[in-house]
Write an enzyme that holds these catalytic residues in place. Structure first.
Site, PDB file in Angstrom:
ATOM      1  N   ASN A  97      85.061  18.620  29.001  1.00  0.00           N
ATOM      2  CA  ASN A  97      84.007  17.646  29.311  1.00  0.00           C
ATOM      3  C   ASN A  97      84.069  17.129  30.748  1.00  0.00           C
ATOM      4  OD1 ASN A  97      82.045  15.341  28.639  1.00  0.00           O
ATOM      5  ND2 ASN A  97      83.897  14.207  29.206  1.00  0.00           N
ATOM      6  N   TYR A 162      77.307  19.927  42.873  1.00  0.00           N
ATOM      7  CA  TYR A 162      77.230  19.727  41.415  1.00  0.00           C
ATOM      8  C   TYR A 162      76.493  20.902  40.768  1.00  0.00           C
ATOM      9  CZ  TYR A 162      76.510  17.269  36.949  1.00  0.00           C
ATOM     10  OH  TYR A 162      76.496  16.910  35.619  1.00  0.00           O
TER      11      TYR A 162
HETATM   12  N1  LIG Z   1      75.478  11.816  31.882  1.00  0.00           N
HETATM   13  C1  LIG Z   1      74.594  12.744  32.174  1.00  0.00           C
HETATM   14  O1  LIG Z   1      73.380  12.499  32.367  1.00  0.00           O
HETATM   15  C2  LIG Z   1      75.052  14.172  32.268  1.00  0.00           C
HETATM   16  C3  LIG Z   1      74.104  15.173  32.436  1.00  0.00           C
HETATM   17  C4  LIG Z   1      74.538  16.488  32.527  1.00  0.00           C
HETATM   18  C5  LIG Z   1      75.872  16.790  32.417  1.00  0.00           C
HETATM   19  N2  LIG Z   1      76.789  15.794  32.260  1.00  0.00           N
HETATM   20  C6  LIG Z   1      78.210  16.158  32.180  1.00  0.00           C
HETATM   21  O2  LIG Z   1      78.842  15.499  31.093  1.00  0.00           O
HETATM   22  C7  LIG Z   1      80.245  15.338  31.389  1.00  0.00           C
HETATM   23  C8  LIG Z   1      80.691  13.913  31.127  1.00  0.00           C
HETATM   24  O3  LIG Z   1      79.795  13.011  31.657  1.00  0.00           O
HETATM   25  P1  LIG Z   1      79.911  11.454  31.342  1.00  0.00           P
HETATM   26  O4  LIG Z   1      78.617  10.884  31.748  1.00  0.00           O
HETATM   27  O5  LIG Z   1      80.401  11.222  29.976  1.00  0.00           O
HETATM   28  O6  LIG Z   1      81.034  11.033  32.426  1.00  0.00           O
HETATM   29  P2  LIG Z   1      82.220   9.963  32.437  1.00  0.00           P
HETATM   30  O7  LIG Z   1      82.519   9.711  33.878  1.00  0.00           O
HETATM   31  O8  LIG Z   1      81.890   8.768  31.587  1.00  0.00           O
HETATM   32  O9  LIG Z   1      83.459  10.710  31.756  1.00  0.00           O
HETATM   33  C9  LIG Z   1      84.232  11.646  32.445  1.00  0.00           C
HETATM   34  C10 LIG Z   1      85.724  11.311  32.278  1.00  0.00           C
HETATM   35  O10 LIG Z   1      86.446  12.338  32.953  1.00  0.00           O
HETATM   36  C11 LIG Z   1      87.561  11.757  33.600  1.00  0.00           C
HETATM   37  N3  LIG Z   1      87.965  12.625  34.712  1.00  0.00           N
HETATM   38  C12 LIG Z   1      87.348  12.802  35.908  1.00  0.00           C
HETATM   39  N4  LIG Z   1      88.023  13.684  36.659  1.00  0.00           N
HETATM   40  C13 LIG Z   1      89.093  14.092  35.919  1.00  0.00           C
HETATM   41  C14 LIG Z   1      90.149  15.010  36.152  1.00  0.00           C
HETATM   42  N5  LIG Z   1      90.255  15.680  37.305  1.00  0.00           N
HETATM   43  N6  LIG Z   1      91.075  15.187  35.166  1.00  0.00           N
HETATM   44  C15 LIG Z   1      90.992  14.509  33.983  1.00  0.00           C
HETATM   45  N7  LIG Z   1      89.998  13.614  33.729  1.00  0.00           N
HETATM   46  C16 LIG Z   1      89.055  13.420  34.683  1.00  0.00           C
HETATM   47  C17 LIG Z   1      87.066  10.401  34.070  1.00  0.00           C
HETATM   48  O11 LIG Z   1      88.172   9.513  34.272  1.00  0.00           O
HETATM   49  C18 LIG Z   1      86.151   9.976  32.913  1.00  0.00           C
HETATM   50  O12 LIG Z   1      86.836   9.194  31.961  1.00  0.00           O
HETATM   51  C19 LIG Z   1      80.418  15.804  32.836  1.00  0.00           C
HETATM   52  O13 LIG Z   1      80.865  17.146  32.842  1.00  0.00           O
HETATM   53  C20 LIG Z   1      79.008  15.735  33.393  1.00  0.00           C
HETATM   54  O14 LIG Z   1      78.818  16.582  34.492  1.00  0.00           O
HETATM   55  C21 LIG Z   1      76.405  14.496  32.191  1.00  0.00           C
END
Ligand SMILES: NC(=O)c1ccc[n+]([C@@H]2O[C@H](COP(=O)([O-])OP(=O)(O)OC[C@H]3O[C@@H](n4cnc5c(N)ncnc54)[C@H](O)[C@@H]3O)[C@@H](O)[C@H]2O)c1
Length: 266
Positions: A97, A162
């Site tokens: 994720n 990205y």
């Molecule tokens: N929210 C959206 O609209 C959206 C849309 C498309 C894709 N995504 C994808 O969904 C995923 C999660 O998004 P989210 O909104 O829940 O984000 P979020 O920031 O709430 O959660 C991501 C978590 O990953 C952790 N993290 C970051 N870098 C890290 C690393 N190097 N090692 C270990 N942990 C790490 C962060 O501390 C955080 O807790 C991502 O891959 C994002 O690209 C999100």
């Protein structure tokens, strides 16, 4: 509690979340997997945030272990895999994720170090976790790997690293799925569209100078299905299906969860 993942062990990377009122994709997925009987290995750079997720799972009667790792660093990924095996003895689901858009710009403005960091966090991390976990799934003769990509990988997107990193996640998914298929391991990618998670709203608000309420209204207006963004639970429910035996004939797919946004062509 349900039993769609009964007896399974799931590693969820980025199982904490950016602080905010809504739920992040990784946290929602970890909670849902646990509700369906999986034991969760919740990995995050920020241990406190992974612990919060585990506390939520524990309150509902589920099992969760929090683990601190930067999944873009090979030695920490190896430690993650070994710690999960030591805790639970097997790995059935690898849910990749972790991902970030922070620091991204267009091609003329993007700094080299930001390009590299985003590639490392979004793409290299998935290569490392798969390289580390896949041999154990192959030895078991089963497993499900779910990579969180983005519709940015297939649609026009204003920022560079990205989009390119997520397009790499799609290619990684395809390449690994083909190699793993004869061994009984499935590999799929989910492409979330506009989701109402704290990370997305905070990030876009910072980049555009708009208030969070404005950002939410703008994003809602771009979604065909009822004119509303999705949320982390929409990603989590597809993840649950892909992680379960219900998806036993499904591998190498790239599935949007986007309220029809990627269907808007022309
Ligand atoms: N929210 C959206 O609209 C959206 C849309 C498309 C894709 N995504 C994808 O969904 C995923 C999660 O998004 P989210 O909104 O829940 O984000 P979020 O920031 O709430 O959660 C991501 C978590 O990953 C952790 N993290 C970051 N870098 C890290 C690393 N190097 N090692 C270990 N942990 C790490 C962060 O501390 C955080 O807790 C991502 O891959 C994002 O690209 C999100």
């Amino acid at each position: 509690m349900g039993d769609r993942l009964k007896g399974k062990v799931a590693i969820v990377t980025g199982a904490g979340q950016t602080a905010g009122e809504t739920t992040g994709n990784g946290r929602a997925t970890a909670i849902l997997y646990a509700r369906e009987g999986a034991r969760i290995f919740a990995v995050d750079l920020r241990l406190e945030s992974a612990r919060e997720t585990c506390a939520m799972i524990g309150k509902e009667g589920g099992t969760c272990t929090a683990f601190a790792a930067d999944v873009s660093v090979k030695s920490q990924v190896r430690a993650m895999t070994e710690a999960c095996l030591a805790a639970y003895g097997r790995i059935d689901v690898l849910h990749n994720n972790v991902g970030t858009p922070t620091g991204d710009r267009n091609v003329l403005k993007l700094a080299e170090e930001d390009w590299q960091r985003i590639m490392d966090v979004n793409l290299k991390s998935m290569y490392l976790t798969i390289q580390s976990v896949l041999p154990h799934m192959v030895a078991q003769g089963s497993g499900s790997i779910i990579n969180i990509s983005s519709t940015a990988s297939i649609m026009s997107h204003p920022l560079l690293a990205y989009k390119v990193s997520k397009a790499g996640v799609n290619a990684l998914t395809h390449a690994v799925a083909m190699g793993a298929a004869p061994k009984g391991v499935r590999v799929n990618a989910i492409l979330p569209g506009l989701m109402n998670t704290p990370m997305a709203i905070t990030e876009q608000s910072r980049n555009t100078g708009k208030t969070p309420a404005q950002v939410i209204a703008d994003r809602d207006a771009m979604v065909p299905l009822r004119g509303k963004m999705g949320d982390a639970w929409d990603v989590a429910y597809l993840s649950l299906f892909l992680a379960s035996e219900e998806a036993r004939f499904i591998t190498s797919t790239l599935i949007p969860v986007d309220g029809g946004q990627s269907g808007k062509i022309g």
